[in-house]
Design a protein around this motif. Structure first.
Motif, PDB file in Angstrom:
ATOM      1  N   ASP A 360       0.850  -1.194   0.000  1.00 49.11           N
ATOM      2  CA  ASP A 360       0.000   0.000   0.000  1.00 49.11           C
ATOM      3  C   ASP A 360       0.882   1.240   0.000  1.00 49.11           C
ATOM      4  O   ASP A 360       1.071   1.903   1.025  1.00 49.11           O
ATOM      5  CB  ASP A 360      -0.910  -0.013   1.238  1.00 49.11           C
ATOM      6  N   SER A 361       1.438   1.533  -1.185  1.00 45.63           N
ATOM      7  CA  SER A 361       2.399   2.617  -1.293  1.00 45.63           C
ATOM      8  C   SER A 361       2.189   3.334  -2.624  1.00 45.63           C
ATOM      9  O   SER A 361       1.897   2.693  -3.637  1.00 45.63           O
ATOM     10  CB  SER A 361       3.812   2.031  -1.243  1.00 45.63           C
ATOM     11  N   LEU A 362       2.340   4.634  -2.598  1.00 45.24           N
ATOM     12  CA  LEU A 362       2.213   5.422  -3.840  1.00 45.24           C
ATOM     13  C   LEU A 362       3.576   5.767  -4.408  1.00 45.24           C
ATOM     14  O   LEU A 362       3.705   6.626  -5.284  1.00 45.24           O
ATOM     15  CB  LEU A 362       1.406   6.694  -3.575  1.00 45.24           C
ATOM     16  N   GLY A 363       4.628   5.156  -3.867  1.00 50.39           N
ATOM     17  CA  GLY A 363       5.976   5.353  -4.428  1.00 50.39           C
ATOM     18  C   GLY A 363       6.622   6.641  -3.938  1.00 50.39           C
ATOM     19  O   GLY A 363       6.163   7.270  -2.979  1.00 50.39           O
ATOM     20  N   THR A 364       7.706   7.040  -4.608  1.00 50.67           N
ATOM     21  CA  THR A 364       8.443   8.219  -4.142  1.00 50.67           C
ATOM     22  C   THR A 364       8.128   9.437  -5.005  1.00 50.67           C
ATOM     23  O   THR A 364       7.917   9.328  -6.207  1.00 50.67           O
ATOM     24  CB  THR A 364       9.963   7.955  -4.146  1.00 50.67           C
ATOM     25  N   HIS A 365       8.121  10.586  -4.334  1.00 55.65           N
ATOM     26  CA  HIS A 365       7.736  11.842  -4.983  1.00 55.65           C
ATOM     27  C   HIS A 365       8.583  12.967  -4.392  1.00 55.65           C
ATOM     28  O   HIS A 365       9.043  12.862  -3.255  1.00 55.65           O
ATOM     29  CB  HIS A 365       6.255  12.144  -4.705  1.00 55.65           C
ATOM     30  N   SER A 366       8.743  14.037  -5.174  1.00 52.83           N
ATOM     31  CA  SER A 366       9.482  15.181  -4.668  1.00 52.83           C
ATOM     32  C   SER A 366       8.463  16.163  -4.072  1.00 52.83           C
ATOM     33  O   SER A 366       7.670  16.772  -4.803  1.00 52.83           O
ATOM     34  CB  SER A 366      10.228  15.800  -5.854  1.00 52.83           C
ATOM     35  N   LEU A 367       8.462  16.286  -2.747  1.00 49.93           N
ATOM     36  CA  LEU A 367       7.406  17.061  -2.075  1.00 49.93           C
ATOM     37  C   LEU A 367       7.998  17.993  -1.027  1.00 49.93           C
ATOM     38  O   LEU A 367       9.077  17.717  -0.481  1.00 49.93           O
ATOM     39  CB  LEU A 367       6.422  16.098  -1.386  1.00 49.93           C
ATOM     40  N   PRO A 368       7.293  19.088  -0.708  1.00 54.45           N
ATOM     41  CA  PRO A 368       7.768  19.962   0.367  1.00 54.45           C
ATOM     42  C   PRO A 368       7.639  19.268   1.725  1.00 54.45           C
ATOM     43  O   PRO A 368       7.048  18.190   1.806  1.00 54.45           O
ATOM     44  CB  PRO A 368       6.829  21.162   0.276  1.00 54.45           C
ATOM     45  N   ARG A 369       8.158  19.903   2.766  1.00 51.82           N
ATOM     46  CA  ARG A 369       8.016  19.359   4.120  1.00 51.82           C
ATOM     47  C   ARG A 369       6.514  19.270   4.438  1.00 51.82           C
ATOM     48  O   ARG A 369       5.768  20.234   4.235  1.00 51.82           O
ATOM     49  CB  ARG A 369       8.720  20.324   5.091  1.00 51.82           C
ATOM     50  N   LEU A 370       6.064  18.101   4.872  1.00 54.17           N
ATOM     51  CA  LEU A 370       4.629  17.912   5.142  1.00 54.17           C
ATOM     52  C   LEU A 370       4.413  17.573   6.603  1.00 54.17           C
ATOM     53  O   LEU A 370       5.265  16.911   7.228  1.00 54.17           O
ATOM     54  CB  LEU A 370       4.084  16.775   4.264  1.00 54.17           C
ATOM     55  N   ARG A 371       3.300  18.019   7.131  1.00 52.69           N
ATOM     56  CA  ARG A 371       2.939  17.755   8.531  1.00 52.69           C
ATOM     57  C   ARG A 371       1.558  17.144   8.575  1.00 52.69           C
ATOM     58  O   ARG A 371       0.792  17.264   7.614  1.00 52.69           O
ATOM     59  CB  ARG A 371       2.914  19.069   9.320  1.00 52.69           C
ATOM     60  N   ARG A 372       1.241  16.537   9.738  1.00 52.90           N
ATOM     61  CA  ARG A 372      -0.105  15.958   9.907  1.00 52.90           C
ATOM     62  C   ARG A 372      -1.164  17.011   9.571  1.00 52.90           C
ATOM     63  O   ARG A 372      -1.056  18.162  10.005  1.00 52.90           O
ATOM     64  CB  ARG A 372      -0.280  15.467  11.352  1.00 52.90           C
ATOM     65  N   GLY A 373      -2.132  16.622   8.794  1.00 53.29           N
ATOM     66  CA  GLY A 373      -3.222  17.540   8.448  1.00 53.29           C
ATOM     67  C   GLY A 373      -3.041  18.202   7.093  1.00 53.29           C
ATOM     68  O   GLY A 373      -4.006  18.726   6.534  1.00 53.29           O
ATOM     69  N   ASP A 374      -1.805  18.202   6.559  1.00 53.20           N
ATOM     70  CA  ASP A 374      -1.615  18.830   5.242  1.00 53.20           C
ATOM     71  C   ASP A 374      -2.353  18.028   4.171  1.00 53.20           C
ATOM     72  O   ASP A 374      -2.491  16.798   4.274  1.00 53.20           O
ATOM     73  CB  ASP A 374      -0.121  18.892   4.881  1.00 53.20           C
ATOM     74  N   LEU A 375      -2.762  18.767   3.133  1.00 52.57           N
ATOM     75  CA  LEU A 375      -3.523  18.127   2.055  1.00 52.57           C
ATOM     76  C   LEU A 375      -2.625  17.818   0.867  1.00 52.57           C
ATOM     77  O   LEU A 375      -1.784  18.640   0.485  1.00 52.57           O
ATOM     78  CB  LEU A 375      -4.640  19.060   1.574  1.00 52.57           C
ATOM     79  N   VAL A 376      -2.831  16.638   0.275  1.00 52.92           N
ATOM     80  CA  VAL A 376      -2.148  16.318  -0.985  1.00 52.92           C
ATOM     81  C   VAL A 376      -3.202  15.855  -1.990  1.00 52.92           C
ATOM     82  O   VAL A 376      -4.268  15.358  -1.606  1.00 52.92           O
ATOM     83  CB  VAL A 376      -1.068  15.208  -0.828  1.00 52.92           C
ATOM     84  N   ALA A 377      -2.875  16.035  -3.277  1.00 54.79           N
ATOM     85  CA  ALA A 377      -3.772  15.561  -4.341  1.00 54.79           C
ATOM     86  C   ALA A 377      -3.043  14.490  -5.133  1.00 54.79           C
ATOM     87  O   ALA A 377      -1.889  14.672  -5.535  1.00 54.79           O
ATOM     88  CB  ALA A 377      -4.145  16.715  -5.256  1.00 54.79           C
TER      89      ALA A 377
END
Ligand SMILES: Cc1ncc(COP(=O)(O)O)c(C=O)c1O
Length: 436
Positions: A360-377
């Motif tokens: 159950d993994s969506l693989g690796t991505h280049s993303l900013p620092r994320l915290r609990r509650g942040d939204l991703v699409a």
């Protein structure tokens, strides 16, 4: 890989309604953009202009709001089960614009098809997969006296297994000779030449589908040529045969991916080389192309931490139960953080789902620092996502939302899935217990 034609300005506009959907309806939430669906449909309509028939394959996304949007443009519905059929009905698609295919139709589903003709509103056609299925349908059609007493016959296509290896992920290539899909030419010709069939079924032609998300047009065109040649042979036995349904399979728009018009032109060129005429009735039944890039799965971050070898590991509130494609086919869907600006620093991030499975993994991505509650699409989630959920780990079906061109968000409903057509097992209570 789910390739995307990137457009920063569009992404920013899209982010606004994705964030609004998450705020209004919670996460995870599927969001489908009506305008993008309409634009993709328009492209298919231009590539395969009328009198081509356009049948939307509901398996890609059977949300009635999507089906109804396409139906208003003149699209029929291509369904594989009574469940998909009820979505088509909820979208007000008349049975006469429904085509029914599917690898394993139950007796109840075949009877439902026969009933449409008994009510003088026959399905556009039903595609038969095997002799056994044909016999069962014929039996039901005779019992309902189709073709007699002023009742119409039920039109059937015969699904050809074209014995080609299309250019796609092995899991999406269904045209190989040893696959479970369709009949070989010899099986079809033995069915067509059989004299014992009743008048309840009328053979209209051939159905073929080589696979989904095709990287090239060659196998599609080659299977199409086989189907047209076979139609000629069938019409020597069945004067009513005039139709080929060439299936779906167009990949999402991306640099290097063939567009619908290229499929049409490749088929036209191959038919010309073989000196074969176009059938009187031609159909396509795409799914993914219409909805894939029109949909997003919006999710919230549940944990975030550094975890070697990645600078960041995040666990989302959506995963394989909402988007099974990465676990099933190894597909890679782009993921982006909704609140981040273009200048923000990015980290190599492993994006994981919340389900108790390491796949159950969506693989690796280049993303900013994320915290609990942040939204991703999660992108490219309009096809084979909401229609392909599971309740594993007790997870409910997420909310589904349509965005209309005026920016309004509509919460969408699905009809309940009809019950299974199975013999009720003898209840344990009624069975004799060995211990008396
Ligand atoms: C028989 C048939 N037709 C049409 C489709 C739709 O394919 P796509 O979504 O790739 O257009 C499928 C997909 O599996 C299929 O099996």
């Amino acid at each position: 890989v789910i390739p995307q034609e990137r457009n920063e300005t569009r992404d920013r506009g899209v982010n606004v309604f994705l964030e609004q959907a998450a705020r209004q309806f919670g996460t995870p939430v599927y969001v489908v953009d009506a305008e993008t669906v309409a634009a993709s449909a328009a492209e298919v309509e231009a590539a395969f202009p009328a009198p081509w028939l356009h049948q939307y394959s509901l398996k890609a996304n059977d949300l009635p709001a999507v089906v109804s949007l396409l139906s208003e443009r003149g699209w029929g519905a291509n369904v594989v089960s009574s469940g998909e059929w009820s979505s088509a009905r909820q979208a007000d698609v008349p049975d006469t614009a429904v085509t029914c295919e599917g690898i394993g139709k139950s007796d109840a589903e075949l009877a439902q098809a026969v009933q449409t003709a008994a009510r003088q509103q026959p399905l556009r056609w039903l595609a038969l997969e095997s002799h056994a299925e044909a016999e069962q349908l014929d039996k039901a059609a005779r019992a309902a006296r189709l073709g007699d007493d002023g009742l119409p016959s039920l039109d059937v296509l015969l699904r050809l297994n074209p014995q080609v290896r299309p250019e796609t992920t092995p899991g999406l290539a269904v045209g190989a000779a040893n696959s479970k899909f369709g009949m070989h030419e010899t099986e079809i010709m033995s069915f067509v030449s059989e004299q014992s069939r009743g008048r309840g079924l009328r053979v209209r032609g051939v159905h073929v589908h080589v696979g989904s998300d095709l990287g090239d047009v060659a196998a599609w065109a080659s299977a199409g040529v086989q189907a047209v040649r076979l139609l000629g042979e069938i019409s020597a036995f069945a004067g009513s045969a005039d139709t080929v349904d060439f299936g779906g399979g167009f990949p999402l728009k991306a640099p290097g991916s063939p567009r619908p018009a290229e499929f049409h032109d490749a088929l036209a060129a191959s038919l010309a080389v073989e000196r074969l005429p176009w059938p009187a009735v031609c159909a396509v039944e795409p799914g993914r192309y219409l909805v894939g890039s029109a949909g997003w799965l919006v999710s919230r971050v549940l944990h975030s931490r550094p975890r070697a070898p990645h600078a960041q590991q995040v666990v989302l509130d959506a995963g394989m139960t909402e988007l099974i494609r990465p676990a099933l086919y190894g597909s890679h869907h782009a993921v982006r953080a909704l609140a981040s600006g273009p200048a923000e620093e990015r980290f190599d991030t492993a994006v994981e789902g919340p389900v108790c499975e390491s796949t159950d993994s969506l693989g690796t991505h280049s993303l900013p620092r994320l915290r609990r509650g942040d939204l991703v699409a999660i992108e490219g989630a309009g096809a084979y996502a909401a229609s392909f959920t599971s309740r594993y780990n007790g997870r409910p079906h997420p909310t589904e939302v349509m965005v209309w061109p005026d920016g309004s968000l509509q919460l969408c409903e699905r009809p309940p899935v009809p019950g299974r057509d199975v013999q009720a097992p003898r209840s344990l209570a009624g069975a004799a217990r060995p211990d008396g």
